[in-house]
Each structure stands twice: as structure tokens, then as C-alpha cells.
Design an enzyme around this catalytic site. Structure first.
Site, PDB file in Angstrom:
ATOM      1  N   LEU A  93     -10.000   1.095 -10.540  1.00 44.49           N
ATOM      2  CA  LEU A  93      -8.738   0.719  -9.914  1.00 44.49           C
ATOM      3  C   LEU A  93      -8.286  -0.667 -10.369  1.00 44.49           C
ATOM      4  CD1 LEU A  93      -9.284   2.058  -6.283  1.00 44.49           C
ATOM      5  CD2 LEU A  93      -7.944   3.091  -8.125  1.00 44.49           C
TER       6      LEU A  93
ATOM      7  N   LYS B 200      -6.003  -1.865  -1.168  1.00 43.28           N
ATOM      8  CA  LYS B 200      -7.039  -1.749  -0.133  1.00 43.28           C
ATOM      9  C   LYS B 200      -8.171  -0.837  -0.633  1.00 43.28           C
ATOM     10  CE  LYS B 200      -3.930  -2.597   3.786  1.00 43.28           C
ATOM     11  NZ  LYS B 200      -2.670  -2.775   3.025  1.00 43.28           N
TER      12      LYS B 200
ATOM     13  N   GLU C 205      -9.139  -7.424   2.524  1.00 48.80           N
ATOM     14  CA  GLU C 205      -8.294  -7.184   3.694  1.00 48.80           C
ATOM     15  C   GLU C 205      -9.184  -6.973   4.915  1.00 48.80           C
ATOM     16  OE1 GLU C 205      -4.941  -6.386   4.518  1.00 48.80           O
ATOM     17  OE2 GLU C 205      -3.919  -6.069   2.600  1.00 48.80           O
TER      18      GLU C 205
ATOM     19  N   THR D  93       0.817  -1.207   0.000  1.00 50.85           N
ATOM     20  CA  THR D  93       0.000   0.000   0.000  1.00 50.85           C
ATOM     21  C   THR D  93       0.854   1.262   0.000  1.00 50.85           C
ATOM     22  OG1 THR D  93      -1.635  -1.237   1.299  1.00 50.85           O
ATOM     23  CG2 THR D  93      -1.920   1.156   1.149  1.00 50.85           C
ATOM     24  N   ILE D  94       1.869   1.282   0.844  1.00 51.96           N
ATOM     25  CA  ILE D  94       2.730   2.459   0.920  1.00 51.96           C
ATOM     26  C   ILE D  94       3.440   2.688  -0.405  1.00 51.96           C
ATOM     27  CG2 ILE D  94       4.806   3.397   2.023  1.00 51.96           C
ATOM     28  CD1 ILE D  94       3.847   1.982   4.610  1.00 51.96           C
TER      29      ILE D  94
ATOM     30  N   HIS E  92      -5.313  -9.770   8.948  1.00 54.21           N
ATOM     31  CA  HIS E  92      -4.252  -8.779   9.084  1.00 54.21           C
ATOM     32  C   HIS E  92      -4.127  -8.295  10.517  1.00 54.21           C
ATOM     33  CE1 HIS E  92      -1.749  -5.313   8.202  1.00 54.21           C
ATOM     34  NE2 HIS E  92      -1.723  -5.642   6.931  1.00 54.21           N
TER      35      HIS E  92
ATOM     36  N   ASP F 105     -13.430   2.187  -3.096  1.00 57.32           N
ATOM     37  CA  ASP F 105     -14.376   2.768  -4.054  1.00 57.32           C
ATOM     38  C   ASP F 105     -13.757   2.617  -5.439  1.00 57.32           C
ATOM     39  OD1 ASP F 105     -16.609   4.042  -5.032  1.00 57.32           O
ATOM     40  OD2 ASP F 105     -16.020   6.052  -4.381  1.00 57.32           O
ATOM     41  N   ALA F 106     -14.540   2.946  -6.452  1.00 56.42           N
ATOM     42  CA  ALA F 106     -14.051   2.914  -7.840  1.00 56.42           C
ATOM     43  C   ALA F 106     -13.423   1.560  -8.173  1.00 56.42           C
ATOM     44  CB  ALA F 106     -13.048   4.044  -8.076  1.00 56.42           C
TER      45      ALA F 106
ATOM     46  N   ARG G 286       0.255  -2.862  11.485  1.00 55.85           N
ATOM     47  CA  ARG G 286       1.517  -2.412  12.084  1.00 55.85           C
ATOM     48  C   ARG G 286       1.281  -1.580  13.335  1.00 55.85           C
ATOM     49  NH1 ARG G 286       5.325   0.804   8.433  1.00 55.85           N
ATOM     50  NH2 ARG G 286       4.990  -0.934   7.019  1.00 55.85           N
TER      51      ARG G 286
END
Length: 216
Positions: free
Chosen positions: A72, A64, A112, A36-37, A136, A67-68, A139
Site C-alpha cells: 500500500l 488507515k 491513526e 479514506t472515503i 481522532h 495490512d500489506a 464522525r
């Protein structure tokens, strides 16, 4: 029972560092994750670069998405992603749109599991054809000192019995994997413990040794 796959989460803040890490660890893992980062920092070109360099690997785009879904999914699957993640709080319509687009490319989506979700939610995802979930331990929870406990194991086991292919992530060590013995885990996901160590190949080998001994 199939052996779990080993997945590396590439969560660097620049693509060059991520690719350097991938070069060290790719021969020893099954799944390369554009974390993700990394996706926030570098966009979908992270997916394109991983696919061009590692054509034989499963490539995950860890968006993650909330929407859309179709847009995506089109962005990442058209660039070579195998899987894409959706956040568990996303509307069902978003999940369905992402799944439909993924299937167009012979790909798949994963949900997730963060925050408040229920097994009733999981049943609704299964009903629409979503069969992958990621359990998950985030962190922030790790930083707060939360370890893997019996409740975590039982929830993963229940999801598996429902028909979900469950991947597991969150500060895993090789010894943590033994706690999931007897559960058909899809992937075990590690990050810095693999690429931020003196010998990534040895570290990955320690995970694989446990997988080979506990899942036969």
C-alpha cells in the site's frame, strides 16, 4: 514552537467533487488529504491527481492501512504522497514495512488513533521510528454528541511529551483550537467545515488567525 499546519480532509465520494473542493481551499491550507472515503471511492488516482495539481503541498493518503504495509505504501508514495496513515491496531510488522517504503520516497507514516490504544503502544511505535500520530474524534462520536474534553487535551499533551508529532481532527472549530494552546500540534485537520461553506477562504482564515495568535 512551530505553528501547527492546517490540513483539509477531502472525503467526497467522487474525484471530481474532491478536486473542485481542493481548488477552492488549496491556497489557504498546508496539507491536502485524500481522505479514506475518497480513497475507497477512487483509489490511488486521487493521490496522483492531487500531486499533479498541487506540487508544492503536502499530500496525505489516508488509507488507515491495517495490512500489506509495503504494498500500500508503494502504491501511494510512488504516486506522490508525502504521508500515509496506518490504523493503530495494525501489526508492528505492517507499520515497519510501510515506514521503510515511505522512507525510500522521503515520505513518512502516521498512526491513526482509533478505539483501544495505549501509551505503551505509542512507545513501541516511537521505538521503531514512527513519530507521527493523529488523535481522532471520529464522525460517529461527533454524531453521538461527544465534544472535546479535558481528557482529550491531556492525552494529546502526553503523546507530545513522549516525542510524538500529533495531529488533531474531529469536528474542529476555530475556537476548539485554543484548547490546545501550549501543545506543539503538528496539524489541525478540518473537512466539511472548510469546503462545505459559502466562503472557504474566509473559513480557513479563521483557523489561521487562531493558529497565529496562539502559537508564536
Amino acid at each position: 514552537m512551530k505553528k501547527p499546519l492546517l490540513q483539509i480532509a477531502l472525503d467526497q465520494t467522487d474525484l471530481s467533487s474532491a478536486l473542485d473542493a481542493a481548488e477552492k481551499i488549496a491556497p489557504h491550507v498546508d496539507v491536502l488529504e485524500a481522505g479514506t472515503i475518497l480513497c475507497f471511492a477512487e483509489g490511488v488516482r486521487a493521490v496522483s491527481e492531487l500531486r499533479s495539481r498541487y506540487p508544492g503541498h503536502i499530500i496525505l493518503a489516508d488509507l488507515k492501512a491495517a495490512d500489506a504495509g509495503a504494498v500500500l505504501a508503494e502504491l501511494v508514495f510512488s504516486r506522490g504522497a508525502t504521508w500515509m496513515t496506518l490504523i493503530c491496531s495494525a501489526p508492528l510488522a505492517t507499520m515497519q514495512a510501510a515506514l521503510d517504503t515511505a522512507k525510500k520516497y522521503s515520505g513518512d507514516v502516521q498512526v491513526e488513533l482509533y478505539g483501544d490504544w495505549t501509551f505503551e503502544h505509542a512507545q513501541s511505535w516511537l521505538a521503531m521510528g514512527i513519530t507521527q500520530a493523529i488523535y481522532h474524534r471520529g464522525r460517529d462520536a461527533q454524531a453521538a454528541g461527544k465534544g472535546w474534553d479535558r481528557d482529550d487535551i491531556e492525552r494529546v499533551e502526553k503523546l507530545s511529551r513522549m516525542g510524538m508529532d500529533v495531529s488533531v481532527t474531529g469536528g474542529l472549530t476555530p475556537e476548539d483550537l485554543r484548547r490546545f494552546r501550549g501543545i506543539p500540534v503538528k496539524c489541525f485537520i478540518a473537512g466539511r467545515s472548510l469546503y462545505d461553506c459559502p466562503d472557504p477562504a474566509k473559513a480557513a482564515g479563521e483557523f489561521k488567525t487562531v493558529i497565529d495568535s496562539e502559537w508564536t
